[in-house]
Design an enzyme around this catalytic site. Structure first.
Site, PDB file in Angstrom:
ATOM      1  N   GLY A  30      59.736  57.266  50.740  1.00 31.19           N
ATOM      2  CA  GLY A  30      59.831  56.578  52.025  1.00 31.19           C
ATOM      3  C   GLY A  30      59.324  55.147  51.940  1.00 31.19           C
ATOM      4  N   ASP A  31      58.755  54.686  53.030  1.00 28.81           N
ATOM      5  CA  ASP A  31      58.332  53.288  53.122  1.00 28.81           C
ATOM      6  C   ASP A  31      56.965  53.015  52.517  1.00 28.81           C
ATOM      7  OD1 ASP A  31      57.370  54.977  55.233  1.00 28.81           O
ATOM      8  OD2 ASP A  31      56.551  53.186  56.200  1.00 28.81           O
ATOM      9  N   THR A  54      50.923  60.244  57.871  1.00 33.71           N
ATOM     10  CA  THR A  54      50.515  59.323  56.802  1.00 33.71           C
ATOM     11  C   THR A  54      49.204  58.639  57.184  1.00 33.71           C
ATOM     12  OG1 THR A  54      52.736  58.867  56.012  1.00 33.71           O
ATOM     13  CG2 THR A  54      51.219  57.035  55.897  1.00 33.71           C
ATOM     14  N   THR A 113      53.351  53.703  59.614  1.00 38.26           N
ATOM     15  CA  THR A 113      53.629  55.140  59.610  1.00 38.26           C
ATOM     16  C   THR A 113      54.881  55.370  60.446  1.00 38.26           C
ATOM     17  OG1 THR A 113      52.882  57.311  60.359  1.00 38.26           O
ATOM     18  CG2 THR A 113      51.971  55.426  61.533  1.00 38.26           C
ATOM     19  N   GLY A 114      55.654  56.379  60.069  1.00 37.03           N
ATOM     20  CA  GLY A 114      56.874  56.678  60.820  1.00 37.03           C
ATOM     21  C   GLY A 114      57.947  57.183  59.876  1.00 37.03           C
TER      22      GLY A 114
END
Ligand code: ASP
Length: 305
Positions: A201-202, A171, A222-223
């Site tokens: 996602g987030d 990302t 990111t993750g």
């Protein structure tokens, strides 16, 4: 009169363990060059007296257009081989918010997120409705093939064959502080490779992967997004900076400890209103770069850089 902190920008190109096995020397050069170009795009905006929001968006557009990262061209594909793109922006002076999820034909989802913030009267648009709004906002659609690269195809095939765990999170994001003290954050992603169609996602969940508030700090994450959403990680960092007076590095590392404790991985870039910044991450690598007025552009990829 108190002196304002120097304007600056910090960008990331995702945190992951997978980079070392996939990055050729030429690829590493390409990633470093793209990170520096992104920082340079933000720097030009800030040096011309532009806003933190303009700088963060300009930096993310560079990384979306670069095929090395999981955003825009070269983005991860979902289980069906389709790119479903997510992005968010937050202007800390409003604070204003715009986010999009699951778009398939928008070249620069970060521009669409900004248009949502500034022109829609809403804060979050998804799928076909977001794409229709993109056309209304004057963003020309691109074909799905635009996003596909040989590398993203190979990564997808490995993920389907389960030879690739969701460990490479590339990302992209940027946080910026401008000359008048405004903060902004922008993040853009194709999401985790091989994700369930429709999974978000987030990144576009404001407060999870993206957050900015002039009273505290701007954050881009990111993750593995599920962990960041459960923790509302970006907002939590801002809360710690504001309420506990923690520095960006202390607050961001505290959140990463929570993420790791839940089996996750990732990283953040953070700038606070005093111009203090941090870019911690847990895996092997996180392409990252920064510039502050009066200082040179700096870039790094590996932990040991
Ligand atoms: N955070 C992104 C997501 O979970 C993935 C990434 O960082 O690459 O969608």
């Amino acid at each position: 009169m108190t002196k304002r902190p120097a304007p600056g920008i910090v960008v990331h190109g995702g945190a992951g363990d997978g980079w070392r096995s996939v990055l050729s020397p030429a690829g590493e050069k390409g990633v470093r060059a793209a990170i520096r170009r992104a920082v340079g795009a933000g720097r030009r905006v800030l040096e011309a007296g532009g806003s933190a929001l303009d700088a963060a968006v300009a930096a993310v557009v560079v990384l979306e257009d670069d095929p090395h990262f999981n955003a825009g061209r070269g983005a991860s594909r979902n289980r069906d081989g389709v790119c479903e793109l997510d992005a968010a922006v937050m202007d800390g002076s409003g604070p204003g918010v715009g986010a999009v999820a699951g778009v398939r034909h928008v070249r620069n989802p970060v521009k669409l997120a900004r248009a949502v913030m500034e022109q829609s009267g809403n804060v979050f648009l998804i799928g076909a409705g977001a794409e229709r709004f993109a056309r209304e906002a004057g963003l020309r659609p691109v074909s799905e093939a635009y996003f596909h690269t040989a590398a993203s195809c190979r990564e997808w095939q490995l993920a389907l064959g389960r030879q690739l765990a969701a460990r490479s999170c590339d990302t992209v994001g940027a946080v910026a502080l401008d000359a008048v003290g405004n903060l902004a954050a922008a993040t853009s992603t194709g999401g985790v490779v091989g994700k369930r169609p429709g999974r978000v996602g987030d990144c576009p969940v404001v407060g999870a992967g993206t957050y900015a508030d002039n009273s505290s700090c701007a954050v881009s994450a990111t993750g593995i997004g599920e962990h960041f959403v459960r923790l509302l990680a970006a907002r939590e960092i801002a809360g710690r900076v504001l309420d506990r007076g923690e520095t960006p590095i202390v607050a961001a590392k505290a959140l990463l400890r929570h993420v790791v404790a839940k089996g996750g991985l990732g990283g953040f870039v953070v700038i606070d209103r005093r111009g203090r910044f941090a870019a911690p991450f847990t895996p092997d690598a996180m392409p990252r770069g920064w510039w502050f007025r009066g200082k040179p552009v700096t870039s790094a990829i590996w932990r040991e850089d």
